[in-house]
Design a protein around this motif. Structure first.
Motif, PDB file in Angstrom:
ATOM      1  N   PRO A 120       9.749  24.286  -0.182  1.00 41.89           N
ATOM      2  CA  PRO A 120       9.435  23.569  -1.434  1.00 41.89           C
ATOM      3  C   PRO A 120      10.486  22.500  -1.707  1.00 41.89           C
ATOM      4  O   PRO A 120      11.690  22.728  -1.510  1.00 41.89           O
ATOM      5  CB  PRO A 120       9.485  24.681  -2.488  1.00 41.89           C
ATOM      6  N   GLY A 121       9.999  21.338  -2.137  1.00 40.97           N
ATOM      7  CA  GLY A 121      10.883  20.209  -2.372  1.00 40.97           C
ATOM      8  C   GLY A 121      11.069  19.314  -1.158  1.00 40.97           C
ATOM      9  O   GLY A 121      11.636  18.223  -1.285  1.00 40.97           O
TER      10      GLY A 121
ATOM     11  N   SER B 242       9.733  17.249   2.514  1.00 36.93           N
ATOM     12  CA  SER B 242       8.826  16.140   2.798  1.00 36.93           C
ATOM     13  C   SER B 242       8.188  16.303   4.174  1.00 36.93           C
ATOM     14  O   SER B 242       8.766  16.905   5.076  1.00 36.93           O
ATOM     15  CB  SER B 242       9.584  14.809   2.770  1.00 36.93           C
TER      16      SER B 242
ATOM     17  N   ARG C  58       4.034  11.742  -5.949  1.00 37.39           N
ATOM     18  CA  ARG C  58       4.681  12.507  -4.874  1.00 37.39           C
ATOM     19  C   ARG C  58       4.183  12.095  -3.482  1.00 37.39           C
ATOM     20  O   ARG C  58       4.946  12.155  -2.520  1.00 37.39           O
ATOM     21  CB  ARG C  58       4.437  14.012  -5.062  1.00 37.39           C
TER      22      ARG C  58
ATOM     23  N   ASP D 296       6.104  13.908  -0.422  1.00 41.11           N
ATOM     24  CA  ASP D 296       7.436  14.254  -0.906  1.00 41.11           C
ATOM     25  C   ASP D 296       7.345  15.296  -2.012  1.00 41.11           C
ATOM     26  O   ASP D 296       6.280  15.505  -2.590  1.00 41.11           O
ATOM     27  CB  ASP D 296       8.146  12.997  -1.422  1.00 41.11           C
ATOM     28  N   SER D 297       8.475  15.915  -2.299  1.00 44.51           N
ATOM     29  CA  SER D 297       8.536  16.935  -3.368  1.00 44.51           C
ATOM     30  C   SER D 297       7.404  17.941  -3.222  1.00 44.51           C
ATOM     31  O   SER D 297       6.695  18.261  -4.189  1.00 44.51           O
ATOM     32  CB  SER D 297       8.470  16.261  -4.752  1.00 44.51           C
ATOM     33  N   LEU D 298       7.258  18.443  -2.025  1.00 47.96           N
ATOM     34  CA  LEU D 298       6.143  19.350  -1.749  1.00 47.96           C
ATOM     35  C   LEU D 298       6.276  20.657  -2.521  1.00 47.96           C
ATOM     36  O   LEU D 298       7.385  21.162  -2.754  1.00 47.96           O
ATOM     37  CB  LEU D 298       6.054  19.617  -0.256  1.00 47.96           C
ATOM     38  N   LYS D 299       5.111  21.173  -2.899  1.00 50.15           N
ATOM     39  CA  LYS D 299       5.020  22.418  -3.661  1.00 50.15           C
ATOM     40  C   LYS D 299       4.195  23.434  -2.872  1.00 50.15           C
ATOM     41  O   LYS D 299       3.355  23.045  -2.050  1.00 50.15           O
ATOM     42  CB  LYS D 299       4.340  22.153  -5.002  1.00 50.15           C
TER      43      LYS D 299
ATOM     44  N   ASP E 290       0.563  22.801  -2.412  1.00 51.81           N
ATOM     45  CA  ASP E 290       0.126  21.760  -1.484  1.00 51.81           C
ATOM     46  C   ASP E 290      -0.272  22.342  -0.136  1.00 51.81           C
ATOM     47  O   ASP E 290      -0.780  21.618   0.733  1.00 51.81           O
ATOM     48  CB  ASP E 290       1.241  20.733  -1.270  1.00 51.81           C
TER      49      ASP E 290
END
Length: 118
Positions: free
Chosen positions: A14-15, A17, A67, A84-87, A90
């Motif tokens: 998480p967070g 890219s 994002r 970016d800033s993947l959760k 996603d």
């Protein structure tokens, strides 16, 4: 022979890219609008991002605005999705899509798995 081949998926924290690529062949890439879709188990397929034939006209799902960035290189017949800033939400199989609004041809790639997990 029409082909859309995605690459760049994988496991990320998480967070983090990732940058997905979709290489096209067998059709006139610059004549097609390109999109990225995603689908995870138990959920409907979701349009993530789309881009016009010349690179303008981008639009994004609300869940990824700010994002993700979609782009294309018509000289390389490739569309990209910078994530970016993947959760964790996603996490999905991401597939690229090509659509010609004049002849209504639609093509799909086979997909690439993106997993966001610690």
């Amino acid at each position: 022979q029409v082909q859309l081949v995605e690459s760049g998926g994988g496991l990320v924290q998480p967070g983090g890219s990732l940058r997905l690529s979709c290489a096209a062949s067998g059709f006139t890439f610059s004549s097609y609008a390109m999109s990225w879709y995603r689908q995870s188990p138990g959920k409907e397929r979701e349009l993530v991002a789309a881009i016009g034939r010349s690179g303008g006209g981008t639009n994004y799902a609300d869940s990824v605005k700010g994002r993700f960035t979609i782009s294309r290189d018509n000289a390389k017949n490739t569309v990209y999705l910078q994530m970016d800033s993947l959760k964790p939400e996603d996490t999905a199989v991401y597939r690229c899509n090509a659509k010609n609004i004049w002849n209504m041809n639609v093509y799909w790639g086979q997909g690439t798995q993106v997993t966001v997990s610690s």
